[in-house]
Design a protein around this motif. Structure first.
Motif, mmCIF file in Angstrom:
data_model
loop_
_atom_site.group_PDB
_atom_site.id
_atom_site.type_symbol
_atom_site.label_atom_id
_atom_site.label_comp_id
_atom_site.label_asym_id
_atom_site.label_seq_id
_atom_site.Cartn_x
_atom_site.Cartn_y
_atom_site.Cartn_z
ATOM 1 N N PRO A 33 3.267 8.238 11.927
ATOM 2 C CA PRO A 33 3.548 8.619 10.547
ATOM 3 C C PRO A 33 4.991 8.321 10.157
ATOM 4 O O PRO A 33 5.909 8.577 10.929
ATOM 5 C CB PRO A 33 3.272 10.138 10.546
ATOM 6 N N GLY A 34 5.159 7.762 8.964
ATOM 7 C CA GLY A 34 6.498 7.444 8.483
ATOM 8 C C GLY A 34 6.973 6.046 8.836
ATOM 9 O O GLY A 34 8.004 5.596 8.325
ATOM 10 N N SER A 35 6.219 5.328 9.691
ATOM 11 C CA SER A 35 6.628 3.971 10.088
ATOM 12 C C SER A 35 6.581 3.021 8.903
ATOM 13 O O SER A 35 5.657 3.066 8.087
ATOM 14 C CB SER A 35 5.688 3.425 11.175
ATOM 15 N N GLN A 36 7.586 2.147 8.820
ATOM 16 C CA GLN A 36 7.592 1.129 7.776
ATOM 17 C C GLN A 36 6.940 -0.136 8.307
ATOM 18 O O GLN A 36 7.163 -0.525 9.455
ATOM 19 C CB GLN A 36 9.013 0.816 7.317
ATOM 20 N N VAL A 61 -3.724 0.919 1.716
ATOM 21 C CA VAL A 61 -3.140 1.710 0.631
ATOM 22 C C VAL A 61 -4.268 2.400 -0.141
ATOM 23 O O VAL A 61 -4.201 3.590 -0.456
ATOM 24 C CB VAL A 61 -2.292 0.841 -0.324
ATOM 25 N N SER A 62 -5.326 1.643 -0.441
ATOM 26 C CA SER A 62 -6.453 2.204 -1.203
ATOM 27 C C SER A 62 -7.194 3.265 -0.387
ATOM 28 O O SER A 62 -7.796 4.180 -0.951
ATOM 29 C CB SER A 62 -7.427 1.094 -1.627
ATOM 30 N N GLU A 63 -7.149 3.155 0.946
ATOM 31 C CA GLU A 63 -7.779 4.148 1.812
ATOM 32 C C GLU A 63 -6.908 5.389 1.973
ATOM 33 O O GLU A 63 -7.347 6.402 2.533
ATOM 34 C CB GLU A 63 -8.060 3.551 3.199
ATOM 35 N N LEU A 66 -1.688 4.134 3.933
ATOM 36 C CA LEU A 66 -0.338 3.619 3.681
ATOM 37 C C LEU A 66 0.091 4.056 2.283
ATOM 38 O O LEU A 66 -0.738 4.212 1.388
ATOM 39 C CB LEU A 66 -0.304 2.085 3.757
ATOM 40 N N ARG A 67 1.391 4.255 2.106
ATOM 41 C CA ARG A 67 1.931 4.561 0.781
ATOM 42 C C ARG A 67 2.986 3.509 0.443
ATOM 43 O O ARG A 67 3.683 2.996 1.321
ATOM 44 C CB ARG A 67 2.547 5.958 0.744
ATOM 45 N N VAL A 76 3.450 4.201 6.719
ATOM 46 C CA VAL A 76 2.317 5.004 7.169
ATOM 47 C C VAL A 76 2.497 6.406 6.598
ATOM 48 O O VAL A 76 3.602 6.958 6.619
ATOM 49 C CB VAL A 76 2.262 5.070 8.713
ATOM 50 N N ILE A 77 1.426 6.954 6.064
ATOM 51 C CA ILE A 77 1.530 8.270 5.436
ATOM 52 C C ILE A 77 1.921 9.344 6.451
ATOM 53 O O ILE A 77 1.634 9.247 7.641
ATOM 54 C CB ILE A 77 0.206 8.697 4.755
#
Length: 224
Positions: A33-36, A61-63, A66-67, A76-77
């Protein structure tokens, strides 16, 4: 073009392959989580152009995995307490509907699949194979929804279970004994086998509520 001239596509697209591998990396923690996600680095790793890579990342992103941050890129969210509550509340709605549908018809096949998943979870717990425990846990809930016969419930469940995978490593650390986890799933299976809808739904709700409280102390399914 007439629909009769459309031919089935047998080969998975490059974007779909990339999306699947990125999804798995998020689920197993390789992309925490938080990974770019850097386009240049990933394009090099996959040895593809940026077109299919971008398509794959937009799928995630649609799932909701990812943000996008303007001028910064894709990440990663990170699941906050409210996200966890929301995921499990949605799962309760979907899986509760699945239980009701299962109990409206023959349930032997569903019970057999659930018992197999519980057996695999118990065996993995005995062998201290935590990855296999999580896989069996997810499979139990996949079987539960699939046994409802509803493609829409399956579709809704799919992304929720992907997000759930992100919680499972943290969830395991909250159990004094992994036998508790096995017992919860076993009890749900027995209630379904007995045809006891009220008990099955009550146990399912308690199972989801317990997970929320373990993952986000001070939060519950009913909190706002």
């Amino acid at each position: 073009m007439p629909l009769t001239e459309i031919e089935p596509v047998n080969r998975e697209s490059t974007a779909a392959i990339i999306a699947r591998q990125l999804r798995e990396a998020i689920m197993n923690g390789s992309l925490p989580p938080g990974s770019q996600l850097g386009e240049t680095e990933l394009a090099g790793r996959f040895q593809v152009s940026r077109g299919p890579l971008r398509e794959a990342m937009q799928r995630l992103v649609s799932e909701g995995l990812l943000r996008s941050e303007r001028h910064r890129g894709l990440f990663v969210i990170e699941l906050e307490a409210e996200d966890i509550r929301d995921i499990y509340a949605a799962r309760l709605a979907v899986e509760g509907a699945a239980v009701i549908r299962i109990l409206q018809g023959p349930r032997d096949e569903a019970v057999a699949g659930l018992e197999e998943a519980v057996g695999d979870m118990a065996a993995a717990t005995q062998g201290e194979d935590w990855s296999a425990v999580s896989e069996a846990d997810i499979r139990f809930h996949e079987v539960l929804v699939a046994a409802s016969g509803s493609k829409r419930l399956e579709r809704m469940s799919r992304t929720l279970l992907i997000e759930t995978r992100m919680c499972l490593s943290a969830l395991r650390l909250t159990y004094a004994s992994d036998e508790e986890r096995v017992t919860e799933h076993k009890n749900i299976t027995e209630a379904i086998s007995e045809g006891d809808q009220e008990k099955a739904l009550s146990l399912l709700e308690a199972h989801m509520e317990d997970a929320v409280r373990r993952l986000a102390p001070g939060t519950s399914l009913l909190s706002r």
